[in-house]
Motif scaffolding. Sequence first.
Motif, PDB file in Angstrom:
ATOM      1  N   UNK A 194      -2.022  -0.594 -26.298  1.00 45.30           N
ATOM      2  CA  UNK A 194      -1.099   0.391 -25.721  1.00 45.30           C
ATOM      3  C   UNK A 194      -1.422   0.607 -24.242  1.00 45.30           C
ATOM      4  N   UNK A 195      -2.706   0.765 -23.938  1.00 46.58           N
ATOM      5  CA  UNK A 195      -3.105   0.965 -22.541  1.00 46.58           C
ATOM      6  C   UNK A 195      -2.787  -0.269 -21.699  1.00 46.58           C
ATOM      7  N   UNK A 196      -2.984  -1.455 -22.275  1.00 45.98           N
ATOM      8  CA  UNK A 196      -2.642  -2.690 -21.560  1.00 45.98           C
ATOM      9  C   UNK A 196      -1.159  -2.735 -21.223  1.00 45.98           C
ATOM     10  N   UNK A 197      -0.344  -2.317 -22.156  1.00 46.98           N
ATOM     11  CA  UNK A 197       1.097  -2.266 -21.933  1.00 46.98           C
ATOM     12  C   UNK A 197       1.448  -1.335 -20.781  1.00 46.98           C
ATOM     13  N   UNK A 198       0.869  -0.128 -20.758  1.00 48.39           N
ATOM     14  CA  UNK A 198       1.215   0.842 -19.724  1.00 48.39           C
ATOM     15  C   UNK A 198       0.690   0.411 -18.348  1.00 48.39           C
ATOM     16  N   UNK A 199      -0.514  -0.143 -18.306  1.00 44.79           N
ATOM     17  CA  UNK A 199      -1.050  -0.625 -17.036  1.00 44.79           C
ATOM     18  C   UNK A 199      -0.204  -1.779 -16.504  1.00 44.79           C
ATOM     19  N   UNK A 200       0.163  -2.720 -17.389  1.00 40.67           N
ATOM     20  CA  UNK A 200       1.008  -3.825 -16.965  1.00 40.67           C
ATOM     21  C   UNK A 200       2.349  -3.359 -16.450  1.00 40.67           C
ATOM     22  N   UNK A 201       2.934  -2.357 -17.109  1.00 35.97           N
ATOM     23  CA  UNK A 201       4.220  -1.829 -16.654  1.00 35.97           C
ATOM     24  C   UNK A 201       4.096  -1.192 -15.276  1.00 35.97           C
ATOM     25  N   UNK A 202       2.987  -0.485 -15.015  1.00 35.90           N
ATOM     26  CA  UNK A 202       2.780   0.131 -13.700  1.00 35.90           C
ATOM     27  C   UNK A 202       2.687  -0.933 -12.609  1.00 35.90           C
ATOM     28  N   UNK A 222       0.829  -1.200   0.000  1.00 35.97           N
ATOM     29  CA  UNK A 222       0.000   0.000   0.000  1.00 35.97           C
ATOM     30  C   UNK A 222       0.868   1.257   0.000  1.00 35.97           C
ATOM     31  N   UNK A 223       1.905   1.269   0.842  1.00 36.76           N
ATOM     32  CA  UNK A 223       2.789   2.423   0.893  1.00 36.76           C
ATOM     33  C   UNK A 223       3.551   2.639  -0.399  1.00 36.76           C
ATOM     34  N   UNK A 224       4.071   1.563  -0.975  1.00 35.08           N
ATOM     35  CA  UNK A 224       4.810   1.676  -2.235  1.00 35.08           C
ATOM     36  C   UNK A 224       3.902   2.143  -3.370  1.00 35.08           C
ATOM     37  N   UNK A 225       2.653   1.693  -3.362  1.00 32.39           N
ATOM     38  CA  UNK A 225       1.724   2.140  -4.401  1.00 32.39           C
ATOM     39  C   UNK A 225       1.430   3.628  -4.262  1.00 32.39           C
ATOM     40  N   UNK A 226       1.399   4.143  -3.037  1.00 29.35           N
ATOM     41  CA  UNK A 226       1.181   5.571  -2.850  1.00 29.35           C
ATOM     42  C   UNK A 226       2.362   6.380  -3.378  1.00 29.35           C
ATOM     43  N   UNK A 258      -4.517   5.281 -11.553  1.00 29.20           N
ATOM     44  CA  UNK A 258      -5.621   4.495 -11.027  1.00 29.20           C
ATOM     45  C   UNK A 258      -5.208   3.097 -10.615  1.00 29.20           C
ATOM     46  N   UNK A 259      -4.301   2.492 -11.382  1.00 32.57           N
ATOM     47  CA  UNK A 259      -3.808   1.154 -11.060  1.00 32.57           C
ATOM     48  C   UNK A 259      -3.092   1.152  -9.710  1.00 32.57           C
ATOM     49  N   UNK A 260      -2.338   2.217  -9.421  1.00 32.02           N
ATOM     50  CA  UNK A 260      -1.633   2.272  -8.141  1.00 32.02           C
ATOM     51  C   UNK A 260      -2.600   2.306  -6.962  1.00 32.02           C
ATOM     52  N   UNK A 261      -3.785   2.855  -7.178  1.00 31.69           N
ATOM     53  CA  UNK A 261      -4.767   2.922  -6.096  1.00 31.69           C
ATOM     54  C   UNK A 261      -5.382   1.558  -5.798  1.00 31.69           C
ATOM     55  N   UNK A 262      -5.479   0.710  -6.819  1.00 32.69           N
ATOM     56  CA  UNK A 262      -6.057  -0.624  -6.603  1.00 32.69           C
ATOM     57  C   UNK A 262      -4.982  -1.691  -6.450  1.00 32.69           C
ATOM     58  N   UNK A 263      -3.727  -1.299  -6.591  1.00 32.40           N
ATOM     59  CA  UNK A 263      -2.642  -2.284  -6.506  1.00 32.40           C
ATOM     60  C   UNK A 263      -2.630  -3.039  -5.184  1.00 32.40           C
TER      61      UNK A 263
END
Length: 478
Positions: free
Chosen positions: A384-392, A175-179, A339-344
């Motif tokens: 493209x969006x799948x690539x960026x979300x996966x990288x995050x 949670x902290x790292x995602x923030x 957004x991905x970092x918030x649900x990570x």
Amino acid sequence: MRALLVLLVVASSSSLVLAPLSRRDGTIPRQHRSRLMAVASAGVASRGPLPPDITPITLGVFSQMLGEGIAMSSLALYLTRLGAEPLMVGVAISCFSVTQMTFAPIMVRLSSKVGRLLMLRICLAGAAASSLLIALSGNVFGVVAGRTLAGIFAASIPVAQSGVTDILPKEQAALGLSRVSAAAQLGLVVGPAASALFQAAFAAMGLPSEHCLSAVFVLTAAVALGVMIQIAILDGRRQEVASVARVPPESSVTEKQRQVDDDQVVRDVQAASDDRTTSDEEPGAVRLAQPMLRTITIIIGWTAVLSNSIYGLFAPRFMGFGQPQLSATYSAAAALMIGVQLVFPRLVARIGEHRACMLGILAAGAGIGGQALLRVQPIHSLLYMTNRVGAAVADTATAALVARASVGSETRSHNLALLTSTRAAARVLSPLVSSKMFELSCRGSVAPGALPFVTAACFAMAVAPLPMLLLRAERKNV
């Protein structure tokens, strides 16, 4: 008696209450007391909110990355106005990555001695100095020197990652790292928009157009210094509150009682530290964990370079994108990554760091390769969006695994710094290699321009099993 102790330990673990594991004289054995305290605090922390100490850390990261977002979006134009050749533009960009690669481990090592928040303030001061140097120099060499200085102090992310993993229990580390990642991504997203907005505002105020960008860099320095002062104030208040909480009223305890209590606290803290070290040494037994995780970082960093700089060549040529389409694509991807970092943390809670990392790598690989081969909308943009979300997901999960596979705070911060250094090193070489591969593949008749993207996808698929290999190795050491 032993059976009773075991039953009480289990009961305290499930209910998060310290059961009285006492000796005959009524005292609690040190090993049981420290273990029960650790169980109780970890269980409460995993369900509770993040402590307020995280706020100044994420604020510092956002401030420095806001300046980086402004610099990344404006630097090429600024240098061109100063008469720089394309080679000097590349030198200015590379200088930042080279110095970040070199100095990030040094800054994080110093933060272990002087404190994370103090080092974060030093990084902000360095970022402010670099922005002022760029704004006031008025020549190409001053800009290059400013970007070099910025790279030296560009250690806010590994310092922040080390800080949150020092503060938080393991249950809240993800949670902290995602923030921290969300704050960094938000700064990079807001930076370009802030640059354009303030340039327009300065022009409306009557400032000559050739000075508007310099004024933005001055404003960036002022923001960094303001946040640095705010962090210093918050840190001072936190230390004041902590000191008051540690010192009981004179009327409530005698000097002898205070000395006994202090000695007991020291023994409890030492015992708890010994217990944590013992439990943390199991993942550290995987000797190749850190090299494997850095390899993942190199590949994911390569996909980031391809998705920004090289995609800026690919999309206009083969997809017919103009600047508005490129900007919209980059902005949408950045918003998704935040957004991905918030649900990570929820993803990690369900499947664990290892599987989250593997899924992130697979998504990044499939997206980066698919977007180069499938050039029909909306499939192309979805990939493209799948690539960026996966990288995050892969980036944050890799940082979590680095922390998990490190023994002790010092080693953990060192490994997190090396992760940032490795990513910076990848940014030095990968643009040159990728642009050359793109140029060569544009001459072919089959999927022209796709070579660097497909190559990166193949490497991503090759390293995707590494997190699960680490998980298997950890289980063997249990």
